[in-house]
Design an enzyme around this catalytic site. Structure first.
Site, PDB file in Angstrom:
ATOM      1  N   TYR A   1       2.060 -14.940 -13.499  1.00 40.59           N
ATOM      2  CA  TYR A   1       2.655 -13.698 -12.958  1.00 40.59           C
ATOM      3  C   TYR A   1       4.157 -13.885 -12.763  1.00 40.59           C
ATOM      4  CZ  TYR A   1       4.048 -10.404  -9.243  1.00 40.59           C
ATOM      5  OH  TYR A   1       4.716  -9.463  -8.481  1.00 40.59           O
TER       6      TYR A   1
ATOM      7  N   LYS B   1       7.415 -12.175 -14.586  1.00 40.87           N
ATOM      8  CA  LYS B   1       8.413 -11.431 -13.798  1.00 40.87           C
ATOM      9  C   LYS B   1       9.820 -12.033 -13.972  1.00 40.87           C
ATOM     10  CE  LYS B   1       6.240  -8.137 -11.276  1.00 40.87           C
ATOM     11  NZ  LYS B   1       6.668  -6.748 -11.094  1.00 40.87           N
TER      12      LYS B   1
ATOM     13  N   THR C   1      10.458 -10.082  -7.663  1.00 42.68           N
ATOM     14  CA  THR C   1       9.626 -10.666  -6.606  1.00 42.68           C
ATOM     15  C   THR C   1      10.089 -12.038  -6.127  1.00 42.68           C
ATOM     16  OG1 THR C   1       7.432 -11.667  -6.273  1.00 42.68           O
ATOM     17  CG2 THR C   1       8.100 -11.367  -8.528  1.00 42.68           C
TER      18      THR C   1
ATOM     19  N   GLU D   1       8.222 -14.383  -5.781  1.00 39.08           N
ATOM     20  CA  GLU D   1       7.465 -15.381  -6.547  1.00 39.08           C
ATOM     21  C   GLU D   1       8.355 -16.097  -7.562  1.00 39.08           C
ATOM     22  OE1 GLU D   1       3.897 -16.238  -6.571  1.00 39.08           O
ATOM     23  OE2 GLU D   1       4.186 -15.461  -4.561  1.00 39.08           O
TER      24      GLU D   1
HETATM   25  P1  NDP Z   1      -0.015  -2.515  -6.841  1.00 35.63           P
HETATM   26  O1  NDP Z   1      -0.859  -3.512  -7.548  1.00 35.63           O
HETATM   27  O2  NDP Z   1      -0.549  -1.838  -5.638  1.00 35.63           O
HETATM   28  O3  NDP Z   1       0.423  -1.372  -7.878  1.00 35.63           O
HETATM   29  C1  NDP Z   1       0.705  -1.646  -9.212  1.00 35.63           C
HETATM   30  C2  NDP Z   1       0.863  -0.343  -9.964  1.00 35.63           C
HETATM   31  O4  NDP Z   1       1.096  -0.639 -11.345  1.00 35.63           O
HETATM   32  C3  NDP Z   1      -0.391   0.553  -9.931  1.00 35.63           C
HETATM   33  O5  NDP Z   1       0.017   1.895  -9.914  1.00 35.63           O
HETATM   34  C4  NDP Z   1      -1.049   0.233 -11.260  1.00 35.63           C
HETATM   35  O6  NDP Z   1      -1.898   1.256 -11.743  1.00 35.63           O
HETATM   36  C5  NDP Z   1       0.181   0.126 -12.134  1.00 35.63           C
HETATM   37  N1  NDP Z   1      -0.063  -0.555 -13.386  1.00 35.63           N
HETATM   38  C6  NDP Z   1      -0.688  -1.728 -13.603  1.00 35.63           C
HETATM   39  N2  NDP Z   1      -0.704  -2.004 -14.898  1.00 35.63           N
HETATM   40  C7  NDP Z   1      -0.092  -0.987 -15.544  1.00 35.63           C
HETATM   41  C8  NDP Z   1       0.184  -0.679 -16.886  1.00 35.63           C
HETATM   42  N3  NDP Z   1      -0.193  -1.486 -17.867  1.00 35.63           N
HETATM   43  N4  NDP Z   1       0.844   0.469 -17.184  1.00 35.63           N
HETATM   44  C9  NDP Z   1       1.226   1.325 -16.188  1.00 35.63           C
HETATM   45  N5  NDP Z   1       0.978   1.098 -14.887  1.00 35.63           N
HETATM   46  C10 NDP Z   1       0.325  -0.050 -14.575  1.00 35.63           C
HETATM   47  O7  NDP Z   1       1.361  -3.256  -6.510  1.00 35.63           O
HETATM   48  P2  NDP Z   1       2.403  -2.958  -5.310  1.00 35.63           P
HETATM   49  O8  NDP Z   1       2.544  -1.515  -5.119  1.00 35.63           O
HETATM   50  O9  NDP Z   1       2.090  -3.855  -4.181  1.00 35.63           O
HETATM   51  O10 NDP Z   1       3.739  -3.560  -5.960  1.00 35.63           O
HETATM   52  C11 NDP Z   1       4.583  -2.758  -6.770  1.00 35.63           C
HETATM   53  C12 NDP Z   1       5.408  -3.658  -7.666  1.00 35.63           C
HETATM   54  O11 NDP Z   1       6.191  -4.545  -6.878  1.00 35.63           O
HETATM   55  C13 NDP Z   1       4.608  -4.549  -8.607  1.00 35.63           C
HETATM   56  O12 NDP Z   1       5.347  -4.669  -9.802  1.00 35.63           O
HETATM   57  C14 NDP Z   1       4.555  -5.893  -7.896  1.00 35.63           C
HETATM   58  O13 NDP Z   1       4.416  -6.939  -8.834  1.00 35.63           O
HETATM   59  C15 NDP Z   1       5.904  -5.902  -7.232  1.00 35.63           C
HETATM   60  N6  NDP Z   1       6.004  -6.642  -5.986  1.00 35.63           N
HETATM   61  C16 NDP Z   1       5.141  -6.388  -4.963  1.00 35.63           C
HETATM   62  C17 NDP Z   1       5.282  -7.038  -3.759  1.00 35.63           C
HETATM   63  C18 NDP Z   1       4.341  -6.814  -2.616  1.00 35.63           C
HETATM   64  O14 NDP Z   1       4.318  -7.645  -1.699  1.00 35.63           O
HETATM   65  N7  NDP Z   1       3.602  -5.716  -2.579  1.00 35.63           N
HETATM   66  C19 NDP Z   1       6.386  -8.000  -3.546  1.00 35.63           C
HETATM   67  C20 NDP Z   1       7.243  -8.170  -4.695  1.00 35.63           C
HETATM   68  C21 NDP Z   1       7.057  -7.497  -5.847  1.00 35.63           C
HETATM   69  P3  NDP Z   1      -3.466   1.350 -11.286  1.00 35.63           P
HETATM   70  O15 NDP Z   1      -3.438   1.985  -9.927  1.00 35.63           O
HETATM   71  O16 NDP Z   1      -4.059   2.200 -12.345  1.00 35.63           O
HETATM   72  O17 NDP Z   1      -3.993  -0.054 -11.248  1.00 35.63           O
HETATM   73  P1  GDR Z   2       0.914 -13.324  -3.091  1.00 35.00           P
HETATM   74  O1  GDR Z   2      -0.133 -12.514  -2.204  1.00 35.00           O
HETATM   75  O2  GDR Z   2       0.272 -14.292  -3.983  1.00 35.00           O
HETATM   76  O3  GDR Z   2       1.964 -13.827  -2.141  1.00 35.00           O
HETATM   77  O4  GDR Z   2       1.523 -12.165  -4.019  1.00 35.00           O
HETATM   78  P2  GDR Z   2      -1.643 -12.831  -1.812  1.00 35.00           P
HETATM   79  O5  GDR Z   2      -1.957 -11.969  -0.661  1.00 35.00           O
HETATM   80  O6  GDR Z   2      -2.554 -12.763  -2.999  1.00 35.00           O
HETATM   81  O7  GDR Z   2      -1.595 -14.392  -1.369  1.00 35.00           O
HETATM   82  C1  GDR Z   2      -0.741 -14.861  -0.321  1.00 35.00           C
HETATM   83  C2  GDR Z   2      -1.126 -16.298   0.035  1.00 35.00           C
HETATM   84  O8  GDR Z   2      -2.408 -16.291   0.671  1.00 35.00           O
HETATM   85  C3  GDR Z   2      -3.195 -17.354   0.143  1.00 35.00           C
HETATM   86  N1  GDR Z   2      -4.615 -17.026   0.294  1.00 35.00           N
HETATM   87  C4  GDR Z   2      -5.276 -16.035  -0.321  1.00 35.00           C
HETATM   88  N2  GDR Z   2      -4.845 -15.071  -1.173  1.00 35.00           N
HETATM   89  C5  GDR Z   2      -5.754 -14.150  -1.605  1.00 35.00           C
HETATM   90  N3  GDR Z   2      -5.356 -13.154  -2.410  1.00 35.00           N
HETATM   91  N4  GDR Z   2      -7.067 -14.197  -1.223  1.00 35.00           N
HETATM   92  C6  GDR Z   2      -7.543 -15.166  -0.369  1.00 35.00           C
HETATM   93  O9  GDR Z   2      -8.725 -15.199  -0.048  1.00 35.00           O
HETATM   94  C7  GDR Z   2      -6.597 -16.115   0.110  1.00 35.00           C
HETATM   95  N5  GDR Z   2      -6.687 -17.152   0.965  1.00 35.00           N
HETATM   96  C8  GDR Z   2      -5.481 -17.695   1.077  1.00 35.00           C
HETATM   97  C9  GDR Z   2      -2.741 -17.472  -1.300  1.00 35.00           C
HETATM   98  O10 GDR Z   2      -3.108 -18.738  -1.836  1.00 35.00           O
HETATM   99  C10 GDR Z   2      -1.248 -17.270  -1.164  1.00 35.00           C
HETATM  100  O11 GDR Z   2      -0.630 -18.476  -0.858  1.00 35.00           O
HETATM  101  C11 GDR Z   2       1.922 -10.912  -3.478  1.00 35.00           C
HETATM  102  C12 GDR Z   2       1.750  -9.852  -4.582  1.00 35.00           C
HETATM  103  O12 GDR Z   2       1.968  -8.581  -4.017  1.00 35.00           O
HETATM  104  C13 GDR Z   2       2.734 -10.085  -5.704  1.00 35.00           C
HETATM  105  O13 GDR Z   2       2.660  -8.988  -6.630  1.00 35.00           O
HETATM  106  C14 GDR Z   2       4.152 -10.164  -5.111  1.00 35.00           C
HETATM  107  O14 GDR Z   2       5.075 -10.425  -6.135  1.00 35.00           O
HETATM  108  C15 GDR Z   2       4.211 -11.253  -4.047  1.00 35.00           C
HETATM  109  O15 GDR Z   2       3.269 -10.962  -3.035  1.00 35.00           O
HETATM  110  C16 GDR Z   2       5.586 -11.320  -3.392  1.00 35.00           C
END
Ligand code: NDP
Ligand code: GDR
Length: 371
Positions: A159, A163, A131, A133
Site C-alpha cells: 500500500y 502511495k 499518507t 505510511e
Molecule cells: P476508504 O477506504 O473509506 O475510502 C476509499 C474510497 O475509494 C471509497 O469511496 C472506495 O469506493 C474508493 N475506491 C476504492 N477503489 C477504487 C477504484 N478502483 N476506483 C474508484 N474508487 C475507488 O478510505 P478513507 O476515506 O479512510 O481514506 C481516503 C483516502 O485517504 C484513501 O486514499 C486513503 O488511502 C487515504 N488516507 C486515509 C487515511 C485515514 O486514516 N483514513 C490516512 C491517510 C491517507 P467503495 O466505497 O466502492 O469501496
Molecule cells: P493503518 O490502520 O494500517 O495505520 O492504516 P489500521 O487501523 O489497519 O492499523 C493500525 C495499527 O493497528 C494494528 N492492529 C490492527 N489493525 C487492524 N486493521 N486490525 C486489527 O485487528 C489490528 N490489531 C492491531 C496494525 O497492525 C497497525 O499497526 C490506516 C489506513 O487508513 C491507511 O489507508 C492510511 O494511509 C493510514 O491509516 C495512515
C-alpha cells in the site's frame, strides 16, 4: 465553485462532500459499480450530488467525468479534484499487491493524465490523498522526534509503496507541467464512518456490543432476582450473546489519531492556497493500540483493563473478571508493520491556520456512542 471527489463513498469522501455542499460547491462524485449498495455514507446527501460511475484504474471513465465537470467553466473558475480513491487497507495490500498498485499508484497517474489530455492544466487543482505510511519506520531508524514534510520516506507495505509512487508522480506533474497538484500527507484519522476492519472501528464496535450485552445481562439478572421462579423457565443465554474476546494483532504499534472531519477541512484549505505545496496533517498525539482499547472501554464506562501475558499470549481483563475481553491473534499480524508514528504539522498550522477541533477522547466517545 466546482469539485470532483474520486472516492466519494468512503469515510473522507462523505465528510468532504458535506463540507463542500455547505460551502455552496457543485459536487461531482465518482462511484464504483458494486453488487451491493456502497453509498451508505452519502445516502443522506445523495440527491445533492452529481454521481457518475467509474473507476480510477479506468482512464476513459476518469476522462469522461473530468470533461463533464469542467464543461462551461468561466475564465476565472476551476475544478477542484480530490483523489481519495484507494484500496486503503494496509494489511490487505499484502494479499492484493498488484490490484493495490493499479488503484493507488497508476490510478493517480490516470487522474493526472486526464488533466493533460483534456488540456486543463490551468483549470484544475488536484488534491492527492497521500499518507503517513510513506514514512515507514523512519521515526525509529532515524531517531527522529516526529515526522514532517522533509522526513525520509521508507514505505514498508505494498500500500505505502503504491502511495509513494503516487506522491512522486504528483510532484513530477507539478514541476514538469506547472499543474496545481498537491499531496496531503495525512496521519490516521477516524470517525463513526470508518471502515469496519480498521483497528479503531473494530475496537469501538466490539466495545458497543460488549456494553449492550452487559446491559442485557444486568436486566436479566434483575429479572431473575425479582422473579426467582422464572429461573427454571427462561434460558438466560437466549437473551444475550456470549461474546467471545476481541481478537487483535499488534497492540504495541502507535498511531497519531485525528478526526476525519478535521482532516477533510485541511484538504480543502490545502487547495485554497495560492501556491501548490505538500502538507502534513496530524494531531501530534499518539497512543498504542493497547491504550486505544483502554480508552474505548473507559468511554463505555468500563475502567481499569489490566493486561497479562506477552506476545501472542497477551490478554486484557476487566477488573474482577477471569474471562478476557481482548486476546492477541497472530492472524492479525502483518508481514511487516509500521510500529511508531508521530506527525509534526507545523507547516499546516502556520500556513493554513489549520487546527484540529477534536481530541482523541472525544473521537472515541463519538464512535462508541454512534455505533
Ligand atoms: P476508504 O477506504 O473509506 O475510502 C476509499 C474510497 O475509494 C471509497 O469511496 C472506495 O469506493 C474508493 N475506491 C476504492 N477503489 C477504487 C477504484 N478502483 N476506483 C474508484 N474508487 C475507488 O478510505 P478513507 O476515506 O479512510 O481514506 C481516503 C483516502 O485517504 C484513501 O486514499 C486513503 O488511502 C487515504 N488516507 C486515509 C487515511 C485515514 O486514516 N483514513 C490516512 C491517510 C491517507 P467503495 O466505497 O466502492 O469501496
Ligand atoms: P493503518 O490502520 O494500517 O495505520 O492504516 P489500521 O487501523 O489497519 O492499523 C493500525 C495499527 O493497528 C494494528 N492492529 C490492527 N489493525 C487492524 N486493521 N486490525 C486489527 O485487528 C489490528 N490489531 C492491531 C496494525 O497492525 C497497525 O499497526 C490506516 C489506513 O487508513 C491507511 O489507508 C492510511 O494511509 C493510514 O491509516 C495512515
Amino acid at each position: 465553485m466546482r469539485a470532483l471527489i474520486i472516492g466519494i463513498t468512503g469515510q473522507d469522501g462523505s465528510y468532504l462532500s458535506e463540507l463542500l455542499l455547505e460551502k455552496g460547491y457543485t459536487v461531482y462524485g465518482l462511484i464504483r459499480r458494486s453488487s451491493s449498495i456502497n453509498t451508505g455514507r452519502i445516502d443522506h446527501i445523495f440527491s445533492s450530488l452529481h454521481l457518475r460511475y467509474g473507476d480510477v484504474s479506468d482512464l476513459a471513465s476518469i476522462i469522461a467525468v473530468v470533461k463533464e465537470a469542467t464543461t462551461d467553466l468561466n475564465d476565472d473558475e476551476y475544478l477542484e479534484i480530490y483523489n481519495l480513491a484507494a484500496q486503503s487497507h494496509v494489511a490487505i495490500s499484502f494479499q492484493l499487491e498488484k490490484y493495490t498498485a493499479d488503484v493507488d499508484a497508476t490510478g493517480v497517474l490516470n487522474v493526472l493524465q486526464s488533466i493533460r489530455l483534456l488540456n486543463l492544466e490551468k483549470k484544475v487543482k488536484l488534491y492527492q490523498a497521500s499518507t503517513s505510511e510513506l514514512y515507514g519506520n523512519t521515526l525509529n531508524t532515524h531517531s527522529l522526534k516526529s515526522l514532517n514534510e522533509d522526513s525520509p520516506m521508507n514505505p514498508v507495505s505494498p500500500y505505502a509503496i503504491a502511495k509513494l509512487y503516487a506522491y512522486h508522480m504528483v510532484k513530477c506533474y507539478r514541476h514538469a507541467y506547472n499543474l496545481f497538484c498537491v499531496n496531503g500527507i495525512l496521519f490516521n484519522h477516524t470517525s463513526p464512518r470508518r471502515g469496519h476492519n480498521f483497528v479503531c472501528k473494530k475496537i469501538c464496535d466490539y466495545v458497543c456490543r460488549f456494553k449492550e450485552n452487559y446491559e442485557n445481562e444486568q436486566t436479566m439478572k434483575n429479572f431473575h432476582k425479582n422473579y426467582p421462579s422464572a429461573g427454571n423457565l427462561i434460558d438466560l443465554s437466549t437473551y444475550y450473546d456470549i461474546l467471545p474476546p476481541l481478537q487483535l494483532g499488534n497492540l504495541n504499534a502507535t498511531r497519531d489519531f485525528g478526526h476525519a472531519k478535521d482532516y477533510v477541512r485541511g484538504m480543502w484549505l490545502i487547495l485554497q492556497q495560492e501556491t501548490p505545496r505538500d502538507y502534513v496533517l496530524s494531531t501530534s498525539y499518539r497512543v498504542t493500540i493497547r491504550k486505544f482499547v483502554e480508552m474505548a472501554f473507559n468511554a463505555a464506562g468500563f475502567e481499569g483493563i489490566c493486561w497479562e501475558g506477552s506476545g501472542v499470549d497477551e490478554k486484557g481483563y476487566l477488573p474482577n473478571s477471569s474471562l478476557p475481553v481482548v486476546e492477541v491473534n497472530e492472524k492479525y499480524f502483518r508481514p511487516y508493520d509500521l510500529t511508531d508514528l508521530l506527525g509534526d504539522s507545523t507547516r499546516a498550522r502556520t500556513e493554513l491556520n489549520w487546527v484540529e477541533e477534536y481530541k482523541l477522547e472525544d473521537i472515541i466517545k463519538e464512535m462508541v456512542k454512534n455505533n
